[in-house]
Design a protein around this motif. Structure first.
Motif, short mmCIF file in Angstrom:
data_model
loop_
_atom_site.label_atom_id
_atom_site.label_comp_id
_atom_site.label_asym_id
_atom_site.label_seq_id
_atom_site.Cartn_x
_atom_site.Cartn_y
_atom_site.Cartn_z
N ILE A 260 72.28 -9.03 -49.27
CA ILE A 260 71.35 -8.21 -48.50
C ILE A 260 70.36 -9.12 -47.78
CG2 ILE A 260 69.54 -6.46 -48.64
CD1 ILE A 260 71.05 -5.39 -51.15
N ALA A 261 70.17 -8.89 -46.49
CA ALA A 261 69.24 -9.70 -45.71
C ALA A 261 68.26 -8.80 -44.97
CB ALA A 261 70.00 -10.56 -44.69
N LEU A 262 67.00 -9.19 -45.00
CA LEU A 262 65.94 -8.45 -44.32
C LEU A 262 65.27 -9.38 -43.32
CD1 LEU A 262 63.16 -6.16 -45.40
CD2 LEU A 262 62.49 -8.53 -45.10
N GLY A 263 65.12 -8.93 -42.08
CA GLY A 263 64.48 -9.79 -41.11
C GLY A 263 64.24 -9.13 -39.77
N LEU A 264 64.19 -9.96 -38.75
CA LEU A 264 63.92 -9.53 -37.39
C LEU A 264 64.94 -10.17 -36.46
CD1 LEU A 264 60.06 -10.14 -37.48
CD2 LEU A 264 61.21 -7.94 -37.72
N ALA A 265 65.32 -9.43 -35.42
CA ALA A 265 66.30 -9.95 -34.48
C ALA A 265 66.07 -9.40 -33.09
CB ALA A 265 67.72 -9.61 -34.96
N ARG A 266 66.62 -10.11 -32.10
CA ARG A 266 66.54 -9.65 -30.72
C ARG A 266 67.36 -8.36 -30.57
NH1 ARG A 266 70.57 -13.87 -30.45
NH2 ARG A 266 72.49 -13.07 -29.48
N ARG A 267 67.15 -7.67 -29.47
CA ARG A 267 67.77 -6.36 -29.28
C ARG A 267 69.29 -6.42 -29.19
NH1 ARG A 267 68.62 -2.65 -24.67
NH2 ARG A 267 67.97 -4.30 -23.24
N ASP A 268 69.84 -7.48 -28.57
CA ASP A 268 71.28 -7.56 -28.37
C ASP A 268 71.94 -8.44 -29.42
OD1 ASP A 268 70.10 -9.87 -27.49
OD2 ASP A 268 71.36 -10.11 -25.72
N TYR A 269 71.41 -8.40 -30.62
CA TYR A 269 71.94 -9.26 -31.69
C TYR A 269 73.38 -8.84 -32.04
CZ TYR A 269 71.87 -12.15 -35.88
OH TYR A 269 72.14 -13.10 -36.81
N PRO A 270 74.29 -9.81 -32.30
CA PRO A 270 75.68 -9.46 -32.65
C PRO A 270 75.75 -8.55 -33.87
CG PRO A 270 75.49 -11.80 -32.17
CD PRO A 270 74.09 -11.27 -32.21
N LYS A 271 76.56 -7.52 -33.79
CA LYS A 271 76.57 -6.49 -34.83
C LYS A 271 77.19 -6.95 -36.14
CE LYS A 271 80.98 -4.42 -33.40
NZ LYS A 271 81.64 -3.19 -32.93
N ASN A 272 78.05 -7.98 -36.11
CA ASN A 272 78.67 -8.42 -37.35
C ASN A 272 78.28 -9.85 -37.70
OD1 ASN A 272 80.04 -9.37 -35.16
ND2 ASN A 272 82.08 -8.75 -35.84
N ARG A 273 76.99 -10.14 -37.47
CA ARG A 273 76.39 -11.40 -37.91
C ARG A 273 75.17 -11.06 -38.76
NH1 ARG A 273 78.30 -16.44 -37.66
NH2 ARG A 273 76.42 -17.36 -36.76
N ASP A 288 70.33 -15.60 -52.29
CA ASP A 288 70.01 -16.99 -52.60
C ASP A 288 68.55 -17.36 -52.36
OD1 ASP A 288 69.91 -16.97 -49.84
OD2 ASP A 288 71.71 -18.20 -49.56
N GLY A 289 67.74 -16.41 -51.88
CA GLY A 289 66.32 -16.68 -51.67
C GLY A 289 66.04 -17.61 -50.50
N LYS A 290 67.03 -17.82 -49.63
CA LYS A 290 66.86 -18.74 -48.51
C LYS A 290 66.40 -18.02 -47.25
CE LYS A 290 70.11 -22.31 -50.04
NZ LYS A 290 71.32 -23.11 -49.67
N LEU A 291 65.77 -18.81 -46.37
CA LEU A 291 65.36 -18.31 -45.07
C LEU A 291 66.33 -18.85 -44.02
CD1 LEU A 291 63.01 -16.78 -43.53
CD2 LEU A 291 62.17 -19.06 -42.96
N PHE A 292 66.89 -17.93 -43.24
CA PHE A 292 67.81 -18.29 -42.17
C PHE A 292 67.12 -18.01 -40.83
CE2 PHE A 292 70.42 -17.82 -45.81
CZ PHE A 292 71.56 -18.59 -45.63
N GLN A 293 67.08 -19.03 -39.97
CA GLN A 293 66.42 -18.89 -38.68
C GLN A 293 67.33 -19.42 -37.58
OE1 GLN A 293 62.50 -20.59 -38.48
NE2 GLN A 293 62.33 -20.32 -36.26
N GLY A 294 68.15 -18.53 -37.02
CA GLY A 294 69.04 -18.91 -35.94
C GLY A 294 70.09 -19.92 -36.33
N SER A 295 70.48 -19.91 -37.60
CA SER A 295 71.45 -20.89 -38.08
C SER A 295 72.17 -20.33 -39.29
CB SER A 295 70.74 -22.20 -38.46
OG SER A 295 71.63 -23.08 -39.11
N GLY A 296 73.44 -20.76 -39.45
CA GLY A 296 74.20 -20.34 -40.62
C GLY A 296 73.85 -21.13 -41.86
#
Length: 412
Positions: A260-273, A288-296
């Motif tokens: 489960i991931a909670l965050g913010l994204a641009r309007r046209d964000y890919p639906k299966n990412r 995993d308690g990690k922060l993801f910022q525009g990266s896998g």
């Protein structure tokens, strides 16, 4: 000076969130006596001479108006009651026996409305039957309409005086062996030809729902959950703003792996990412308690989150900030949504592989994004705000995952 002001504003909001969470910790606590709860199963744990009672942690509300109980075992006498009670109801009394409570009793099919003497109301209920209870918001003249169902069909309703105190889902039992399956997130609805529609689905709050089902404020993952392309995504219709700058989710079921991931994204964000994996997004991942910022590849950020935990995300906007068009602008209504590019079938696709023009929306102003867990700030990160804003975005990726979302927790 601006950095100092931002720091103090951040500390003030952190204190505000903590105070709200402390109040909720006291307010939203389930109560039970002579009962044992095992997940969604409630079992009588008395000697048949004494009543056992369960009162849910949260009252029925505009967003959650209905709940159900399925009888797993009637035990010796099948004295199971389903109804609504005040929060501090005496747990050695069946629901419906005391003032300001109402309940449908399975053993005799009677309605008990603040009295130990019941009135004939509906059929008796046996093993396998599903009993539901809900409220209608169409009441007036200081009255509240409470209705009951059996196996998805309405049995009847009763008007009771509207109390200033909230009414909480309650289950009573009174004999050995009694056992029920509790569903506090049940959906009340019938076929359209019966003239009834599903109650308040809240789908209008969400611009996109991919492999996710909405029931009131509950989001449930419905995808395959077999590979990384099976992400389920829910994106809110409106971005965070200076008026509504924070939102939360509660993990009601962690599913198989709590992806489960909670965050913010641009309007046209890919639906299966997953939020955070692609550019123009940032997210805190529960597994995993990690922060993801525009990266896998994520960075160590905070503790892992589990069932029952509340995760939050917000933005500390600069004092002179304003979105073009005002806080309530709805960009989803301005033009047809552009379909995102196909994603690669690998967990950590390189950002360079995404389409070239994705970065065009990312040349916005810097804002401070922060995340919370159970009312305590986990951390913060400065990011560039997309021109059209950051939209609350939730991702799920394993079977059974469910979360309850509050898009405006600080507005009440």
């Amino acid at each position: 000076m601006e950095d100092i002001n931002l720091h103090y504003r951040f500390l003030n909001w952190r204190r505000r969130i903590r105070e709200i969470r402390e109040v909720r910790a006291v307010r939203y606590r389930e109560r039970l006596k002579r009962m044992v709860r095992d997940g969604d199963i409630l079992r009588y744990h008395g000697n048949s001479d004494e009543v056992g009672c369960f009162v849910a942690a949260r009252p029925l509300s505009r967003r959650n108006r209905y709940f159900e109980v399925t009888i797993v075992d009637t035990g010796v006498r099948g004295m199971i009651a389903v109804g609504l009670v005040p929060q501090l109801y005496k747990l050695d009394h069946q629901p419906g026996w005391l003032p300001h409570s109402v309940a449908f009793h399975a053993d005799d099919g009677k309605l008990y409305n603040g009295n130990t003497v019941g009135q004939q109301f509906g059929p008796k209920c046996c093993r396998g039957d599903r009993i539901g209870c809900g409220v209608s918001l169409d009441s007036d003249d200081g009255q509240l309409t409470v209705f009951f169902t059996k196996n998805g069909k309405e049995v009847g309703s009763v008007e009771i005086p509207a109390s200033p105190d909230a009414l909480y889902p309650a289950v009573g039992m009174h004999s050995l062996g009694e056992e029920v399956l509790l569903d506090l997130n049940a959906e009340w609805g019938m076929e359209e030809d019966d003239g009834l529609m599903i109650v308040d689905s809240h789908e209008e709050d969400w611009a996109r729902l991919h492999d996710i089902k909405v029931t009131g404020t509950l989001l449930e993952y419905t995808g395959k959950g077999k590979s990384i392309v099976d992400v389920g995504l829910a994106q809110a219709r409106r971005p965070l703003s200076t008026r509504f700058h924070y939102y939360e989710l509660e993990i009601t079921d962690a599913g198989e792996k709590c992806y489960i991931a909670l965050g913010l994204a641009r309007r046209d964000y890919p639906k299966n990412r997953h939020p955070g994996w692609s550019r123009g997004s940032i997210a805190y991942h529960a597994d995993d308690g990690k922060l993801f910022q525009g990266s896998g590849v994520g960075d160590p950020f905070g503790p892992r989150c589990f069932e029952g935990d509340v995760m939050g995300c917000g933005i500390m906007f600069p004092r002179d900030f304003s979105l073009d068009g005002g806080d309530d602008v709805d960009y989803w209504d301005l033009d047809e949504f552009a379909k995102p590019s196909e994603v690669q079938n690998e967990l950590y696709a390189n950002n360079e592989d995404e389409e070239e023009d994705e970065g065009e929306d990312l040349e916005g102003r810097k804002v401070m994004v922060f995340f919370t867990r159970n009312g305590k700030v986990v951390g913060r990160r400065e990011v560039a705000l997309p021109v059209e804003g950051f939209y609350p975005t939730i991702g799920m990726m394993s079977s059974g995952e469910k979360v309850r979302v509050d898009l405006h927790p600080l507005s009440g």
